[in-house]
Design a protein around this motif. Structure first.
Motif, PDB file in Angstrom:
ATOM      1  N   UNK A   9      41.609  42.545  39.873  1.00  0.00           N
ATOM      2  CA  UNK A   9      42.235  41.330  40.386  1.00  0.00           C
ATOM      3  C   UNK A   9      42.335  41.352  41.911  1.00  0.00           C
ATOM      4  N   UNK A  10      42.657  42.578  42.484  1.00  0.00           N
ATOM      5  CA  UNK A  10      42.740  42.694  43.927  1.00  0.00           C
ATOM      6  C   UNK A  10      41.384  42.474  44.577  1.00  0.00           C
ATOM      7  N   UNK A  11      40.354  43.084  43.924  1.00  0.00           N
ATOM      8  CA  UNK A  11      39.005  42.924  44.480  1.00  0.00           C
ATOM      9  C   UNK A  11      38.591  41.454  44.413  1.00  0.00           C
ATOM     10  N   UNK A  12      38.894  40.799  43.307  1.00  0.00           N
ATOM     11  CA  UNK A  12      38.438  39.416  43.102  1.00  0.00           C
ATOM     12  C   UNK A  12      39.244  38.403  43.939  1.00  0.00           C
ATOM     13  N   UNK A  13      40.500  38.695  44.044  1.00  0.00           N
ATOM     14  CA  UNK A  13      41.344  37.718  44.704  1.00  0.00           C
ATOM     15  C   UNK A  13      41.405  37.910  46.212  1.00  0.00           C
ATOM     16  N   UNK A  14      41.213  39.165  46.722  1.00  0.00           N
ATOM     17  CA  UNK A  14      41.348  39.424  48.147  1.00  0.00           C
ATOM     18  C   UNK A  14      40.095  40.119  48.656  1.00  0.00           C
ATOM     19  N   UNK A  15      39.016  39.378  48.771  1.00  0.00           N
ATOM     20  CA  UNK A  15      37.739  39.938  49.210  1.00  0.00           C
ATOM     21  C   UNK A  15      37.785  40.337  50.681  1.00  0.00           C
ATOM     22  N   UNK A  16      38.504  39.587  51.472  1.00  0.00           N
ATOM     23  CA  UNK A  16      38.568  39.913  52.899  1.00  0.00           C
ATOM     24  C   UNK A  16      39.235  41.265  53.111  1.00  0.00           C
ATOM     25  N   UNK A  17      40.319  41.522  52.364  1.00  0.00           N
ATOM     26  CA  UNK A  17      40.970  42.823  52.480  1.00  0.00           C
ATOM     27  C   UNK A  17      40.052  43.951  51.996  1.00  0.00           C
ATOM     28  N   UNK A  18      39.293  43.678  50.913  1.00  0.00           N
ATOM     29  CA  UNK A  18      38.314  44.661  50.404  1.00  0.00           C
ATOM     30  C   UNK A  18      37.247  44.978  51.448  1.00  0.00           C
ATOM     31  N   UNK A  19      36.700  43.957  52.083  1.00  0.00           N
ATOM     32  CA  UNK A  19      35.676  44.161  53.105  1.00  0.00           C
ATOM     33  C   UNK A  19      36.251  44.895  54.305  1.00  0.00           C
ATOM     34  N   UNK A  20      37.502  44.634  54.664  1.00  0.00           N
ATOM     35  CA  UNK A  20      38.132  45.307  55.796  1.00  0.00           C
ATOM     36  C   UNK A  20      38.283  46.800  55.521  1.00  0.00           C
ATOM     37  N   UNK A  21      38.682  47.136  54.279  1.00  0.00           N
ATOM     38  CA  UNK A  21      38.815  48.545  53.919  1.00  0.00           C
ATOM     39  C   UNK A  21      37.460  49.271  53.973  1.00  0.00           C
ATOM     40  N   UNK A  22      36.424  48.573  53.518  1.00  0.00           N
ATOM     41  CA  UNK A  22      35.082  49.177  53.554  1.00  0.00           C
ATOM     42  C   UNK A  22      34.676  49.466  54.991  1.00  0.00           C
ATOM     43  N   UNK A  23      34.920  48.511  55.916  1.00  0.00           N
ATOM     44  CA  UNK A  23      34.556  48.715  57.316  1.00  0.00           C
ATOM     45  C   UNK A  23      35.322  49.890  57.910  1.00  0.00           C
ATOM     46  N   UNK A  24      36.628  49.947  57.579  1.00  0.00           N
ATOM     47  CA  UNK A  24      37.433  51.023  58.152  1.00  0.00           C
ATOM     48  C   UNK A  24      37.002  52.410  57.651  1.00  0.00           C
ATOM     49  N   UNK A  32      31.037  40.061  40.649  1.00  0.00           N
ATOM     50  CA  UNK A  32      30.760  39.615  39.281  1.00  0.00           C
ATOM     51  C   UNK A  32      30.649  40.838  38.369  1.00  0.00           C
ATOM     52  N   UNK A  33      30.686  40.541  37.043  1.00  0.00           N
ATOM     53  CA  UNK A  33      30.531  41.591  36.052  1.00  0.00           C
ATOM     54  C   UNK A  33      29.725  41.046  34.886  1.00  0.00           C
ATOM     55  N   UNK A  34      29.381  41.932  33.942  1.00  0.00           N
ATOM     56  CA  UNK A  34      28.525  41.549  32.821  1.00  0.00           C
ATOM     57  C   UNK A  34      29.310  41.093  31.609  1.00  0.00           C
ATOM     58  N   UNK A  91      34.590  39.114  32.669  1.00  0.00           N
ATOM     59  CA  UNK A  91      36.022  39.339  32.897  1.00  0.00           C
ATOM     60  C   UNK A  91      36.495  38.565  34.109  1.00  0.00           C
ATOM     61  N   UNK A  92      35.648  38.636  35.136  1.00  0.00           N
ATOM     62  CA  UNK A  92      36.053  37.942  36.383  1.00  0.00           C
ATOM     63  C   UNK A  92      36.080  36.436  36.197  1.00  0.00           C
ATOM     64  N   UNK A  93      35.131  35.904  35.389  1.00  0.00           N
ATOM     65  CA  UNK A  93      35.118  34.455  35.148  1.00  0.00           C
ATOM     66  C   UNK A  93      36.338  34.034  34.331  1.00  0.00           C
ATOM     67  N   UNK A  94      36.750  34.968  33.398  1.00  0.00           N
ATOM     68  CA  UNK A  94      37.981  34.654  32.642  1.00  0.00           C
ATOM     69  C   UNK A  94      39.180  34.630  33.580  1.00  0.00           C
ATOM     70  N   UNK A  95      39.174  35.611  34.511  1.00  0.00           N
ATOM     71  CA  UNK A  95      40.243  35.581  35.524  1.00  0.00           C
ATOM     72  C   UNK A  95      40.206  34.283  36.325  1.00  0.00           C
ATOM     73  N   UNK A  96      38.986  33.830  36.571  1.00  0.00           N
ATOM     74  CA  UNK A  96      38.844  32.575  37.332  1.00  0.00           C
ATOM     75  C   UNK A  96      39.376  31.394  36.558  1.00  0.00           C
ATOM     76  N   UNK A  97      39.072  31.438  35.187  1.00  0.00           N
ATOM     77  CA  UNK A  97      39.587  30.320  34.381  1.00  0.00           C
ATOM     78  C   UNK A  97      41.111  30.330  34.367  1.00  0.00           C
ATOM     79  N   UNK A  98      41.649  31.587  34.141  1.00  0.00           N
ATOM     80  CA  UNK A  98      43.120  31.679  34.159  1.00  0.00           C
ATOM     81  C   UNK A  98      43.666  31.224  35.500  1.00  0.00           C
TER      82      UNK A  98
END
Length: 351
Positions: free
Chosen positions: A44-59, A81-83, A86-93
């Motif tokens: 959920x963190x990865x899906x909902x906060x991509x900017x924070x995820x990308x910032x951690x990767x850069x750091x 995305x996943x196979x 799950x992420x699309x279900x999260x999106x629907x929710x």
């Protein structure tokens, strides 16, 4: 990197390799750090906060690639995305939650909008009321000011009209005063003329009166002249102003009164001069008129019949009437005919 030390390190790491090899090394390094960071985060963190995820990767990846002489200028997550959907279900929710929140937000917004609209309407009505009140106050102040101006204008107009009328009255008073002065001068001249005329008449009467008949003729002449003067004065007064007629008539009457008084004075002097003879002449002149008045009733009698058998009776009655005539004349006029000496006429007969 452009520093000399880091550039030298990059040359050691990538010297003899092509661009694609360099890309693969950098990509593998970033993928490794990406997998390590994914292990520390929830889906959920990865899906909902991509900017924070990308910032951690850069750091995390920046020190490793930096030791290779490589600097990370930009790193973004294009998609997650996943196979198993799950992420699309999260999106629907999330979509349902967002839709629910959106509906709630819309309802709240509509509610707030209604409340705000009501408040705005209330504020608008308050502002309108205040504006209408101010307009009414301004209108009332304008009407009051207008009334004050109108009152002031009316006062000034009345004052101007009054001043005009007062000035007109003053001018009329001046004109009237000048007319009075002219009338006074005319009256003075007229009085002077009348005085001269009276003096002339007096002198003429004194110089020309010889007997009562002449004095009477002069009196008639004076009356005629006075009447002529009266007519002239009346004509002049009518030409100037009708209200002067009374003054002219009064002047004429005064002049006639003076002339009549003078005439009576002269007549009295003439009577005194002629004495009893003049009085007797007047009595004798008046006897025919007295006889006419006495005999007026007899003029209406067609016939007189004397019932007497004696003809001398008629003669005696006539003689009696003649004998009583002096007494009657004395009773009427105060003149005693018995004391008058006999006057002979042109034929020698006694009268």
């Amino acid at each position: 990197m452009t520093e000399k030390e880091l550039l030298a390190v990059a040359c050691e790491q990538f010297l003899g390799k092509n661009v694609q090899d360099i890309k693969n090394v950098v990509l593998q390094t970033l993928e490794g750090h990406l997998r390590s960071i994914l292990g520390t985060l929830t889906v959920e963190q990865i899906y909902q906060d991509r900017d924070q995820f990308a910032k951690l990767v850069r750091e995390v990846a920046a020190p490793d690639v930096g030791r290779m002489g490589i600097e990370i200028l930009s790193f973004t997550i294009k998609d997650v995305y996943d196979k198993v959907d799950y992420l699309s279900s999260l999106g629907k929710t999330q979509t349902a939650v967002v839709q629910r929140d959106a509906d709630i937000g819309v309802a709240e917004a509509e509610r707030d909008a209604g409340i705000r609209e009501a408040e705005c309407k209330k504020e608008m009505l308050d502002v309108k009321f205040m504006a209408d009140t101010k307009i009414a106050d301004s209108k009332r102040a304008f009407e009051l000011q207008k009334s004050a101006f109108s009152e002031e204008v009316n006062i000034k107009t009345a004052e101007a009209q009054l001043a005009y009328e007062l000035q007109g009255a003053r001018e009329q008073q001046k004109i009237r005063q000048e007319e009075i002065e002219i009338e006074v001068v005319q009256r003075k001249k007229q009085i002077a003329v009348e005085t001269q005329e009276i003096l002339r008449t007096d002198k003429e009467l004194i110089a020309t009166v010889r007997r009562p008949a002449e004095a009477e003729a002069h009196r008639i002449q004076q009356i005629a002249e006075g009447e002529k003067v009266k007519q002239v004065l009346l004509a002049q007064a009518e030409a100037e102003k009708i209200r002067k007629i009374g003054e002219a008539e009064a002047a004429v009457i005064e002049a006639m009164g003076k002339a009549e008084a003078e005439r009576m004075k002269l007549k009295a002097e003439a009577y005194q001069k002629y004495g009893d003879a003049a009085k007797m002449a007047l009595v004798l002149e008046a006897l025919p008129q007295i006889a006419a008045k006495i005999s007026a009733p007899l003029a209406k009698v067609d016939e007189i019949v004397v019932l007497s058998g004696d003809n001398s009776k008629v003669t005696s009655e006539v003689n009696r009437l003649l004998a009583e005539l002096p007494a009657s004349v004395h009773a009427l006029t105060g003149v005693d005919l018995s004391k008058i000496p006999l006057i002979r006429n042109a034929t020698g007969a006694q009268v």
